[in-house]
Design an enzyme around this catalytic site. Sequence first.
Site, PDB file in Angstrom:
ATOM      1  N   LYS A 205      -0.254  -6.340   6.888  1.00 47.31           N
ATOM      2  CA  LYS A 205      -1.727  -6.944   7.006  1.00 47.31           C
ATOM      3  C   LYS A 205      -2.133  -7.532   8.147  1.00 47.31           C
ATOM      4  CE  LYS A 205      -1.294  -8.318   1.830  1.00 47.31           C
ATOM      5  NZ  LYS A 205      -1.404  -9.362   0.994  1.00 47.31           N
TER       6      LYS A 205
ATOM      7  N   HIS B 148      11.430  19.914 -14.547  1.00 48.88           N
ATOM      8  CA  HIS B 148      10.882  21.042 -13.813  1.00 48.88           C
ATOM      9  C   HIS B 148      10.579  20.780 -12.257  1.00 48.88           C
ATOM     10  CE1 HIS B 148      10.780  23.153 -17.793  1.00 48.88           C
ATOM     11  NE2 HIS B 148      10.491  22.200 -18.246  1.00 48.88           N
TER      12      HIS B 148
ATOM     13  N   GLU C 230       8.969  -5.247  -5.374  1.00 45.69           N
ATOM     14  CA  GLU C 230       8.274  -6.389  -4.748  1.00 45.69           C
ATOM     15  C   GLU C 230       8.978  -7.507  -4.946  1.00 45.69           C
ATOM     16  OE1 GLU C 230       4.138  -7.729  -5.461  1.00 45.69           O
ATOM     17  OE2 GLU C 230       3.462  -6.705  -3.756  1.00 45.69           O
TER      18      GLU C 230
HETATM   19  O1  G6P Z   1      -4.479 -10.196  -6.822  1.00 46.72           O
HETATM   20  P1  G6P Z   1      -4.623 -10.195  -5.332  1.00 46.72           P
HETATM   21  O2  G6P Z   1      -4.635 -11.458  -4.769  1.00 46.72           O
HETATM   22  O3  G6P Z   1      -6.052  -9.460  -4.697  1.00 46.72           O
HETATM   23  O4  G6P Z   1      -3.316  -9.386  -4.861  1.00 46.72           O
HETATM   24  C1  G6P Z   1      -3.135  -8.249  -5.060  1.00 46.72           C
HETATM   25  C2  G6P Z   1      -1.759  -7.592  -4.502  1.00 46.72           C
HETATM   26  O5  G6P Z   1      -1.438  -7.871  -3.027  1.00 46.72           O
HETATM   27  C3  G6P Z   1      -0.693  -8.515  -2.665  1.00 46.72           C
HETATM   28  O6  G6P Z   1      -0.432  -8.137  -1.225  1.00 46.72           O
HETATM   29  C4  G6P Z   1       0.637  -8.574  -3.074  1.00 46.72           C
HETATM   30  O7  G6P Z   1       1.781  -7.874  -2.615  1.00 46.72           O
HETATM   31  C5  G6P Z   1       0.889  -8.192  -4.451  1.00 46.72           C
HETATM   32  O8  G6P Z   1       1.668  -8.726  -5.330  1.00 46.72           O
HETATM   33  C6  G6P Z   1      -0.595  -8.514  -5.326  1.00 46.72           C
HETATM   34  O9  G6P Z   1      -0.723  -8.065  -6.819  1.00 46.72           O
END
Ligand code: G6P
EC number: 5.3.1.9
Length: 529
Positions: free
Chosen positions: A459, A350, A321
């Site tokens: 998303k 293995h 990431e």
């Molecule tokens: O801690 P949050 O704000 O819920 O984020 C949770 C995760 O989701 C995001 O999409 C990011 O890509 C991550 O880097 C992050 O750790």
Amino acid sequence: MADTLDHYLTWRLYRAELDIELDFADAQLDEPSLTANASRLEAALDALHRIEGGAVANIDEGRMVGHYWLRDPERAPDPQIAVAIHASWRSIEAFAAGVRSGQIAGDDGRPFTGAILVGIGGSALGPQLLEAALTPRDSGPGFRLRVLDNTDPAGIADLLAETGTLAQTLILVVSKSGSTTETRNGMLELRAACARQAIEFPKRAVAITMEGSQLDELATREGWLARFPMWDWVGGRTSVLSPVGLLPAALLGHDWRGLLRGAAAMDQWGRVRPARRNPAALLAWLWYQQGQGHGLRDMVILPYKDRLSLLSRYLQQLVMESLGKRLDRQGREVWQGLAVYGNKGSTDQHAYVQQLRDGLHNFFAVFVRVLRDLDGQVTGPGQVEVEPRVSSGDCLDGFYQGTRAALAERGRASATLVLRDVDAAAVGAMIALFERAVGIYAELIDVNAYHQPGVEAGKQAAKGVLQLQGAVLSALPGGPGGKTCRELAEALGADPVAVWQVLRHLAINGRVSVDSLVDPAAAQFTRAP
Ligand SMILES: O=P(O)(O)OC[C@H]1O[C@H](O)[C@H](O)[C@@H](O)[C@@H]1O
């Protein structure tokens, strides 16, 4: 054999304070290229120094990058940050002590015997790594941590079935942003489960999130049992030494201050100059040299210790990431990255090690060797003689040495991180080492390691899918005659394949009716009765 010993000593970095060694003897590093690139490496270390001093390294999000302060708060550029970190430590200590002593208890007065952590990505992987690495297996039932890190109904159902009553279970909702869909869903599912069991959700709910986030507001409004901070200057994938990882570790009775001590000591080592003596710089240079600065070779993580089997998953997020970026900091298209995979030795011997030795040469290995077989025990499984004068632990270490040699023989590079024990300090140090290597490597390839613009695309597309689902459900006829996905798509001005995909899922789950799902073009959909 003095020559091999000299070679080993030349490429060995060792820190007595940590009793940690980085063995680059088989890493194929060479002095001429290190000398030729010394100024680049020194510049990368200078940049890390500026970041530790509060530079806004996450340029497009306008944020400082402060995970190094989490274990050495006095380094923070603003004294208020140090105050906040110290305050979080005090709250963690007090809360964990209260829960473990039973003073902070469930509504029926019985102590909490476990927790469910709801979180994803950086808000779950760190706590999971710590739990797996540090939980002593011989300490009886103890406090149990379960993790809900997805929006998979079957996974949620399994977890609820396994937990049974939630009366003695804390629910830790962890989200830096406080608005991540999967985490929100997990929380809503647990809230509903509490309601089914006639248990009050807020009385066992704990939020770890940024001040003012949706989650923070909800927790405040409903008077949750506790709230712990996350800060905008800590990235999710480097949040394990913030309350995100420390609170679960403290609840489990781990030496969480030892984690911080180990990380701080590694940070100290990681500031050593010149870069040739710096463990994180050499590790980053190994990545660079092996992948020609373009990630052309993957990093295979091979810890020879079951408790570290989550290390590669943890590092996958930290490394991929951070480094997997389309654009560099100048805005040029670079398609950078460094793929990480692995599980544990000797188990992987293995599985895929065959390809590592005999197949495609597109990787290098990072071994983690743990010298002590068993935590301070003198009797137990490690003492059985599996062959004359050979223990299980001897076999494991032999397999590490053998696999390393077998790879070297075929010209495949490796580095080894040697730990005496998997204790809190060593785990903290290991986390800090990789965090620093990521920071240095990002400087070498000129990418912003601290944002993740690529994860948004999926998303946003998912939101579109759910909007389409709403429209499709509204447009469905009640029957008797149904509509095909093409007819519905035409009516909605949508893509017929997208409509089919939505309807197929709804039909299988009994939310719409269909005559048959065999032929996507012919299937006739109606509203569920
Ligand atoms: O801690 P949050 O704000 O819920 O984020 C949770 C995760 O989701 C995001 O999409 C990011 O890509 C991550 O880097 C992050 O750790």
